[in-house]
Write an enzyme that holds these catalytic residues in place. Sequence first.
Site, PDB file in Angstrom:
ATOM      1  N   GLU A  43       0.868  -1.184   0.000  1.00 38.17           N
ATOM      2  CA  GLU A  43       0.000   0.000   0.000  1.00 38.17           C
ATOM      3  C   GLU A  43       0.896   1.223   0.000  1.00 38.17           C
ATOM      4  OE1 GLU A  43      -3.655   2.374   2.233  1.00 38.17           O
ATOM      5  OE2 GLU A  43      -2.601   0.834   3.370  1.00 38.17           O
ATOM      6  N   ASP A 119      -2.958  11.794  -1.929  1.00 38.07           N
ATOM      7  CA  ASP A 119      -2.967  13.259  -1.958  1.00 38.07           C
ATOM      8  C   ASP A 119      -3.314  13.749  -3.361  1.00 38.07           C
ATOM      9  OD1 ASP A 119      -2.228  13.163   0.667  1.00 38.07           O
ATOM     10  OD2 ASP A 119      -0.105  13.517   0.321  1.00 38.07           O
ATOM     11  N   LYS A 123      -2.801  21.346  -8.125  1.00 42.42           N
ATOM     12  CA  LYS A 123      -2.220  22.237  -9.155  1.00 42.42           C
ATOM     13  C   LYS A 123      -1.703  21.408 -10.322  1.00 42.42           C
ATOM     14  CE  LYS A 123      -0.948  26.004  -6.144  1.00 42.42           C
ATOM     15  NZ  LYS A 123      -0.144  26.118  -4.951  1.00 42.42           N
ATOM     16  N   ASP A 155     -12.449   9.749  -2.542  1.00 39.57           N
ATOM     17  CA  ASP A 155     -13.749  10.440  -2.637  1.00 39.57           C
ATOM     18  C   ASP A 155     -13.590  11.693  -3.505  1.00 39.57           C
ATOM     19  OD1 ASP A 155     -12.134  11.881  -0.813  1.00 39.57           O
ATOM     20  OD2 ASP A 155     -13.917  12.908  -0.070  1.00 39.57           O
ATOM     21  N   THR A 194     -10.616   2.489   4.910  1.00 43.04           N
ATOM     22  CA  THR A 194      -9.418   3.167   5.395  1.00 43.04           C
ATOM     23  C   THR A 194      -9.884   4.259   6.382  1.00 43.04           C
ATOM     24  OG1 THR A 194      -9.297   5.036   3.859  1.00 43.04           O
ATOM     25  CG2 THR A 194      -8.522   2.919   3.032  1.00 43.04           C
ATOM     26  N   TYR A 196      -9.455   7.497   6.067  1.00 37.19           N
ATOM     27  CA  TYR A 196     -10.066   8.588   5.291  1.00 37.19           C
ATOM     28  C   TYR A 196     -11.425   8.176   4.735  1.00 37.19           C
ATOM     29  CZ  TYR A 196      -6.321  12.027   5.391  1.00 37.19           C
ATOM     30  OH  TYR A 196      -5.431  12.983   5.800  1.00 37.19           O
TER      31      TYR A 196
HETATM   32  N1  SAM Z   1      -4.315   5.778   2.865  1.00 36.81           N
HETATM   33  C1  SAM Z   1      -4.705   6.416   4.107  1.00 36.81           C
HETATM   34  C2  SAM Z   1      -6.206   6.459   4.207  1.00 36.81           C
HETATM   35  O1  SAM Z   1      -6.884   6.236   3.188  1.00 36.81           O
HETATM   36  O2  SAM Z   1      -6.722   6.699   5.314  1.00 36.81           O
HETATM   37  C3  SAM Z   1      -4.093   7.817   4.222  1.00 36.81           C
HETATM   38  C4  SAM Z   1      -4.536   8.810   3.212  1.00 36.81           C
HETATM   39  S1  SAM Z   1      -3.626  10.351   3.320  1.00 36.81           S
HETATM   40  C5  SAM Z   1      -4.617  11.484   2.481  1.00 36.81           C
HETATM   41  C6  SAM Z   1      -2.313  10.091   2.140  1.00 36.81           C
HETATM   42  C7  SAM Z   1      -1.058   9.496   2.767  1.00 36.81           C
HETATM   43  O3  SAM Z   1      -0.136   9.207   1.740  1.00 36.81           O
HETATM   44  C8  SAM Z   1      -0.363  10.433   3.726  1.00 36.81           C
HETATM   45  O4  SAM Z   1      -0.086   9.769   4.928  1.00 36.81           O
HETATM   46  C9  SAM Z   1       0.905  10.834   2.988  1.00 36.81           C
HETATM   47  O5  SAM Z   1       1.978  11.144   3.858  1.00 36.81           O
HETATM   48  C10 SAM Z   1       1.159   9.614   2.149  1.00 36.81           C
HETATM   49  N2  SAM Z   1       1.920   9.908   0.918  1.00 36.81           N
HETATM   50  C11 SAM Z   1       1.650  10.888   0.023  1.00 36.81           C
HETATM   51  N3  SAM Z   1       2.542  10.883  -0.964  1.00 36.81           N
HETATM   52  C12 SAM Z   1       3.386   9.861  -0.719  1.00 36.81           C
HETATM   53  C13 SAM Z   1       4.526   9.353  -1.380  1.00 36.81           C
HETATM   54  N4  SAM Z   1       4.990   9.921  -2.501  1.00 36.81           N
HETATM   55  N5  SAM Z   1       5.164   8.305  -0.841  1.00 36.81           N
HETATM   56  C14 SAM Z   1       4.727   7.733   0.312  1.00 36.81           C
HETATM   57  N6  SAM Z   1       3.647   8.182   0.989  1.00 36.81           N
HETATM   58  C15 SAM Z   1       2.986   9.228   0.485  1.00 36.81           C
END
Ligand code: SAM
Length: 214
Positions: A43, A119, A123, A155, A194, A196
Site C-alpha cells: 500500500e 494526496d 495544481k 472520494d 481506510t 479517510y
Molecule cells: N491511505 C490512508 C487512508 O486512506 O486513510 C491515508 C490517506 S492520506 C490522504 C495520504 C497518505 O499518503 C499520507 O499519509 C501521505 O503522507 C502519504 N503519501 C503521500 N505521498 C506519498 C509518497 N509519494 N510516498 C509515500 N507516501 C505518500
Amino acid sequence: MRLRNIKGSREVIGASDYVVHEEETKAGKWHEIFGNDHPIHIEVGMGKGQFIMALAKRHPENNYVGIEKYSSVLLRALEKMEREEEPLPNLVFIRMDAENIEKVFEEGEVDRIYLNFSDPWPKDRHAKRRLTSTTFFGRYNKILKKDGLVEFKTDNRPLFEFSLESVKEAGWNLVAHTFDLHHHETMNEGNIMTEYEEKFSSQGNPICKLIANR
Ligand code: SAM
C-alpha cells in the site's frame, strides 16, 4: 496527511522491528525478508495503517508492505501495531517517498498495489506527483507482476477522473470502476475501510474505486 513533527519519531522508527530499513538494498529479497514465497502486496501512502493492518490480519496467505512518507504518520501505525494482541508476521512498513519505489522492488516482485485516498496535488504543475499519474503507472509497470493489479479508492471526483484518464494514457486496462463503491454490490464485497474512507463516507461523500491491470 502530515501530522505535526513528533519529537523522537525517527528514533522510534529506527529501532522498530516492524520497519524495514535501508530499503534500497532489499530489491529482489522480499521473499527472504518474510521467510516464505507468498505474494507481496503493497500500500503506497498507507497513513496510520488501518487498512493494511486489517488486510494483513484477514489474509495471512499474503505478505504486506505499507509505505509512508512521513515519520510522524508512520509512528501512529507503529503504535497501532504495538497495541495488537498477536504480532502480524506478514506485515512490515517502510518510511520512504514512493518516487523511489523502483529501487526497492525488483521487476515483477509485487503482486498488487493499493492506493487509498492519495494526496490530490490539485495544481496542474504538480500532476506528476499524484500517485495515479502516468509517471507513477510507469513505476508500477516495472515492479508489478505481469497479471498484477492496482486498486485505487478516493472520494475526490476530479482526482478519480484524472486517474481513469491516466490508466488509459498509460496503456493499462480498466478492470472495474465505480463512482459509488459502498452501493456497488460486487465491488464493495469484503471492502475494508481506510481511515479517510470512514471519515469522508460518514460526511456523505460517495467513494470511487478503480481496479487496473495491463
Ligand atoms: N491511505 C490512508 C487512508 O486512506 O486513510 C491515508 C490517506 S492520506 C490522504 C495520504 C497518505 O499518503 C499520507 O499519509 C501521505 O503522507 C502519504 N503519501 C503521500 N505521498 C506519498 C509518497 N509519494 N510516498 C509515500 N507516501 C505518500
